[in-house]
Enzyme design. Sequence first.
Site, PDB file in Angstrom:
ATOM      1  N   TYR A   1      72.877  37.216  59.036  1.00  0.00           N
ATOM      2  CA  TYR A   1      71.884  38.272  59.292  1.00  0.00           C
ATOM      3  C   TYR A   1      70.614  38.002  58.483  1.00  0.00           C
ATOM      4  O   TYR A   1      69.500  38.112  58.998  1.00  0.00           O
ATOM      5  CB  TYR A   1      72.494  39.627  58.936  1.00  0.00           C
ATOM      6  CG  TYR A   1      71.596  40.813  59.231  1.00  0.00           C
ATOM      7  CD1 TYR A   1      71.300  41.180  60.542  1.00  0.00           C
ATOM      8  CD2 TYR A   1      71.048  41.575  58.198  1.00  0.00           C
ATOM      9  CE1 TYR A   1      70.479  42.278  60.816  1.00  0.00           C
ATOM     10  CE2 TYR A   1      70.233  42.677  58.467  1.00  0.00           C
ATOM     11  CZ  TYR A   1      69.958  43.021  59.775  1.00  0.00           C
ATOM     12  OH  TYR A   1      69.146  44.107  60.040  1.00  0.00           O
TER      13      TYR A   1
ATOM     14  N   SER B   1      63.590  42.637  58.348  1.00  0.00           N
ATOM     15  CA  SER B   1      64.464  43.350  57.400  1.00  0.00           C
ATOM     16  C   SER B   1      64.134  42.914  55.972  1.00  0.00           C
ATOM     17  O   SER B   1      63.493  41.870  55.764  1.00  0.00           O
ATOM     18  CB  SER B   1      65.918  42.981  57.732  1.00  0.00           C
ATOM     19  OG  SER B   1      66.755  43.149  56.622  1.00  0.00           O
TER      20      SER B   1
HETATM   21  P1  NAD Z   1      71.753  50.489  65.876  1.00  0.00           P
HETATM   22  O1  NAD Z   1      73.044  49.777  65.769  1.00  0.00           O
HETATM   23  O2  NAD Z   1      71.695  51.977  65.789  1.00  0.00           O
HETATM   24  O3  NAD Z   1      70.991  50.019  67.218  1.00  0.00           O
HETATM   25  C1  NAD Z   1      71.041  48.727  67.741  1.00  0.00           C
HETATM   26  C2  NAD Z   1      71.069  48.849  69.259  1.00  0.00           C
HETATM   27  O4  NAD Z   1      70.999  47.524  69.814  1.00  0.00           O
HETATM   28  C3  NAD Z   1      72.363  49.476  69.787  1.00  0.00           C
HETATM   29  O5  NAD Z   1      72.071  50.565  70.648  1.00  0.00           O
HETATM   30  C4  NAD Z   1      73.044  48.345  70.549  1.00  0.00           C
HETATM   31  O6  NAD Z   1      73.767  48.774  71.690  1.00  0.00           O
HETATM   32  C5  NAD Z   1      71.864  47.474  70.943  1.00  0.00           C
HETATM   33  N1  NAD Z   1      72.269  46.102  71.234  1.00  0.00           N
HETATM   34  C6  NAD Z   1      73.175  45.338  70.570  1.00  0.00           C
HETATM   35  N2  NAD Z   1      73.298  44.151  71.160  1.00  0.00           N
HETATM   36  C7  NAD Z   1      72.451  44.141  72.222  1.00  0.00           C
HETATM   37  C8  NAD Z   1      72.140  43.181  73.229  1.00  0.00           C
HETATM   38  N3  NAD Z   1      72.730  41.984  73.256  1.00  0.00           N
HETATM   39  N4  NAD Z   1      71.225  43.507  74.160  1.00  0.00           N
HETATM   40  C9  NAD Z   1      70.630  44.734  74.152  1.00  0.00           C
HETATM   41  N5  NAD Z   1      70.891  45.685  73.237  1.00  0.00           N
HETATM   42  C10 NAD Z   1      71.793  45.389  72.276  1.00  0.00           C
HETATM   43  O7  NAD Z   1      70.855  49.850  64.728  1.00  0.00           O
HETATM   44  P2  NAD Z   1      69.441  50.215  64.124  1.00  0.00           P
HETATM   45  O8  NAD Z   1      69.638  50.376  62.676  1.00  0.00           O
HETATM   46  O9  NAD Z   1      68.752  51.265  64.901  1.00  0.00           O
HETATM   47  O10 NAD Z   1      68.739  48.793  64.313  1.00  0.00           O
HETATM   48  C11 NAD Z   1      67.550  48.536  65.015  1.00  0.00           C
HETATM   49  C12 NAD Z   1      66.918  47.283  64.437  1.00  0.00           C
HETATM   50  O11 NAD Z   1      66.506  47.522  63.094  1.00  0.00           O
HETATM   51  C13 NAD Z   1      67.853  46.064  64.381  1.00  0.00           C
HETATM   52  O12 NAD Z   1      67.116  44.904  64.703  1.00  0.00           O
HETATM   53  C14 NAD Z   1      68.268  46.034  62.923  1.00  0.00           C
HETATM   54  O13 NAD Z   1      68.672  44.756  62.537  1.00  0.00           O
HETATM   55  C15 NAD Z   1      66.995  46.491  62.260  1.00  0.00           C
HETATM   56  N6  NAD Z   1      67.121  46.990  60.895  1.00  0.00           N
HETATM   57  C16 NAD Z   1      67.908  48.053  60.575  1.00  0.00           C
HETATM   58  C17 NAD Z   1      67.954  48.502  59.264  1.00  0.00           C
HETATM   59  C18 NAD Z   1      68.796  49.677  58.842  1.00  0.00           C
HETATM   60  O14 NAD Z   1      68.870  49.974  57.653  1.00  0.00           O
HETATM   61  N7  NAD Z   1      69.447  50.352  59.767  1.00  0.00           N
HETATM   62  C19 NAD Z   1      67.210  47.872  58.275  1.00  0.00           C
HETATM   63  C20 NAD Z   1      66.413  46.791  58.633  1.00  0.00           C
HETATM   64  C21 NAD Z   1      66.369  46.365  59.944  1.00  0.00           C
END
Ligand code: NAD
Length: 278
Positions: free
Chosen positions: A175, A162
């Site tokens: 985070y 991130s």
């Molecule tokens: P999201 O919340 O849409 O998806 C995350 C998924 O992880 C969910 O479906 C959730 O059920 C699952 N999850 C949570 N805990 C879990 C566990 N213990 N075991 C298995 N699955 C689990 O979020 P996203 O934005 O699609 O995030 C995906 C990745 O990208 C994450 O690592 C997030 O930190 C990272 N990220 C997101 C952004 C953003 O702007 N959205 C930016 C940088 C990084």
Amino acid sequence: MEKAFDFKDKVVVITGAGGVICATLATAFAELGAKVALLDLNLEAAQEQADEINSNGGVAFAYKANVLDKDNLEEVRKSVSKDLGKVDILINGAGGNNPRATTDNEFHTKDLPEDTTSFFNLDEKGIEFVFNLNYLGTLLPTQVFARDMVDKEGANIINISSMNAYTPLTKIPAYSGAKAAVSNLTQWLAVHFSQVGIRCNAIAPGFLVTNQNRGLLFDDDKPTERAEKILRNTPMGRFGESEELVGAVLFLASESLASFVNGVVVPVDGGFSAYSGV
Ligand code: NAD
């Protein structure tokens, strides 16, 4: 170049695949011929994505998986092997922040009201939860699935870091620290597995609107002050779309394009990490 994005019959395991970003990645790999295993704590969400991929002619299976439970991951690994074969590419996508690890204010000031969540009373369990989800939640699936990747041609791992890994955002220390640790682990794994043919890289997405941050970025459809600040600091002046992460991930995963790319974290951020704000 013909083989650049040929993932035909590659087995791609994706954690967090019920979520916005990883469902998009799963769909892209499936469109390029990969057999996709969608792992998520939320089986319903993963199943919905798998059904969609299958109905469009792809091959996808959904599994209920907890990235923090190694025994459960071992069971899932057996099922994936039986259903699809041994893993070629692992995407560690499960992760996120939690309100219990978020301060109310960006800066500490004197005389905050009693009920403020400040740095001083951040919930230890909340911090542990977020740290574990992002860091251990990347390490444990790697322990379980990378075993099958040793000496497998084209095997590689992609983690999701991130912007917080470079410079921490205000309010979310756990985070930020956990994602810095994910970037660090990416380098560590790249070195550790370099003699057995497993590459390990990461992407660091900029700001996308997804389930985990919608509440922080929008107040009924209206961008919050924080969202406006993010947009001011993103030179391209907009949020990213999950589809815009696909190119970087496919490049890193491609053995013919990225066979010597190992241990990098690629920002996909509309220029956020390059901008000083001035
Ligand atoms: P999201 O919340 O849409 O998806 C995350 C998924 O992880 C969910 O479906 C959730 O059920 C699952 N999850 C949570 N805990 C879990 C566990 N213990 N075991 C298995 N699955 C689990 O979020 P996203 O934005 O699609 O995030 C995906 C990745 O990208 C994450 O690592 C997030 O930190 C990272 N990220 C997101 C952004 C953003 O702007 N959205 C930016 C940088 C990084």
